[in-house]
Design a protein around this motif. Structure first.
Motif, short mmCIF file in Angstrom:
data_model
loop_
_atom_site.label_atom_id
_atom_site.label_comp_id
_atom_site.label_asym_id
_atom_site.label_seq_id
_atom_site.Cartn_x
_atom_site.Cartn_y
_atom_site.Cartn_z
N THR A 37 0.82 -1.22 0.00
CA THR A 37 0.00 0.00 0.00
C THR A 37 0.84 1.26 0.00
O THR A 37 1.97 1.25 0.50
N THR A 42 -4.37 4.81 6.18
CA THR A 42 -5.78 4.44 6.01
C THR A 42 -6.09 3.04 6.54
O THR A 42 -7.23 2.58 6.44
N MET A 43 -5.10 2.36 7.09
CA MET A 43 -5.28 0.96 7.46
C MET A 43 -6.38 0.72 8.50
O MET A 43 -6.90 -0.38 8.62
N GLY A 45 -9.24 1.58 8.18
CA GLY A 45 -10.49 1.40 7.43
C GLY A 45 -10.55 0.16 6.56
O GLY A 45 -11.44 0.04 5.72
N GLN A 46 -9.64 -0.79 6.77
CA GLN A 46 -9.67 -2.01 5.94
C GLN A 46 -10.94 -2.81 6.17
O GLN A 46 -11.32 -3.06 7.31
N SER A 111 -7.08 -2.27 11.80
CA SER A 111 -8.44 -2.05 11.29
C SER A 111 -9.50 -2.11 12.38
O SER A 111 -9.38 -2.87 13.34
N THR A 134 -5.01 -4.49 -0.08
CA THR A 134 -5.95 -4.35 1.03
C THR A 134 -6.96 -3.27 0.69
O THR A 134 -6.63 -2.27 0.05
N SER A 135 -8.21 -3.50 1.10
CA SER A 135 -9.31 -2.68 0.62
C SER A 135 -9.78 -1.67 1.66
O SER A 135 -10.18 -2.04 2.76
N VAL A 136 -9.71 -0.38 1.27
CA VAL A 136 -10.15 0.71 2.14
C VAL A 136 -11.16 1.58 1.38
O VAL A 136 -10.80 2.59 0.80
N SER A 138 -13.37 3.67 2.22
CA SER A 138 -13.58 5.06 2.66
C SER A 138 -12.68 6.02 1.89
O SER A 138 -13.06 7.16 1.64
N ASP A 139 -11.51 5.56 1.47
CA ASP A 139 -10.51 6.45 0.86
C ASP A 139 -9.97 5.99 -0.49
O ASP A 139 -9.14 6.68 -1.07
N ASP A 143 -11.70 0.65 -4.48
CA ASP A 143 -12.17 -0.28 -3.45
C ASP A 143 -13.65 -0.08 -3.17
O ASP A 143 -14.40 -1.05 -2.99
#
Ligand code: ZZB
Length: 258
Positions: A37, A42-43, A45-46, A111, A134-136, A138-139, A143
């Protein structure tokens, strides 16, 4: 590109993955999916971890007790960057198809959702990062578009609907929104993960606004600017053994000497 590679520990294998690794990895070893990443801040929010269902992955030996699920290309790069105990040629314990990993339960460091599922994303590139993302939502507009699609058609994707429906929690406040990616996806009228052109535009906007104008809403660096918090979150993850530095080939020399 200097990435942060996260260590998402496997808690429970999907049935086909369990079959593939059976007897090939020591019982007491930990296996991690390692997404690369550019946004360690932002982690928090995963909500899931993406793999390309059509891509081939390997389970590579990082040390006696740790194995990484990544592409062969990434393993080769890591072997040169001193990330594995043994330098040089990476040691592959198992071959595994991306689709066989779908449904695997992993631990996502930092997260709000500590346990997330591995889900499919067709646009994951084999030629970038580790092939694990990894999927966030929110940002990251990509994703958000993908989890929305997965929740709409769970049967088509062969997943459980609830795997794609974890709450999207605001992580970063910007002048426009505290859920910048969903905001941009709506504003640019992005209907699906196939809207590549608009998604590219949304991604660029999200990177810029998040980095230069974002303020952390959560975590140990709450209230600090993203610019300032980013390296701090990264250091924290690395210190805890939950992440490591990973550089793409172009920067290999720079990363090894610095
Ligand atoms: C978590 C995250 C949170 C990301 C966010 C972005 C954002 P780039 O090179 O500019 O596209 N990524 C990593 N590897 C791959 C791959 N093999 N295929 C497809 N996507 C990949 O940026 C790299 C980012 O692309 C990485 O950072 C990863 O998603 C994804 F809030 O990790 B990121 C506005 C973006 N926000």
């Amino acid at each position: 590109q200097e990435y942060t590679a996260l260590k998402l520990k496997v808690l429970e294998w999907a049935p086909k993955a369990a079959e593939a690794i059976k007897g090939k990895i020591p019982e007491d070893a930990s296996v991690y999916l390692c997404p690369a990443t550019l946004r360690p801040e932002t982690m928090y929010g995963q909500v899931c971890c993406f793999v390309g269902p059509a891509l081939r992955y390997g389970v590579f030996k990082a040390s006696e007790k740790e194995y990484f699920v990544i592409t062969k290309r990434a393993a080769r790069n890591m072997a040169y960057q001193g990330i594995f105990e043994k330098d040089g040629v990476p040691e592959k314990a198992v071959d595994i198809q991306g689709s066989d990993l779908i449904g695997t339960l992993v631990h996502a460091p930092l997260s709000f959702h500590p346990q997330v599922r591995v889900l499919p994303m067709e646009t994951v590139l084999a030629t970038k990062g580790t092939g694990v993302v990894t999927s966030v939502p929110s940002d990251s507009p990509d994703d958000y578009a993908m989890v929305t699609e997965l929740a709409k058609k769970p049967e088509y994707y062969g997943i459980k609907k609830e795997w794609a429906e974890l709450e999207i929690i605001p992580i970063i406040q910007t002048p426009t929104s505290d859920l910048l990616a969903p905001h941009l996806v709506k504003k640019l009228k992005i209907a699906s993960p196939k809207d590549a052109k608009q998604l590219q535009e949304a991604k660029e906007l999200a990177y810029k606004e998040g980095f230069y104008q974002g303020v952390m809403k959560v975590g140990d660096f709450k209230g600090e600017k993203v610019e300032v918090a980013k390296p701090k979150v990264r250091e924290q993850l690395i210190k805890r053994g939950e992440a490591f530095a990973y550089a793409e080939p172009e920067n290999k020399v720079v990363s090894r000497s610095g």
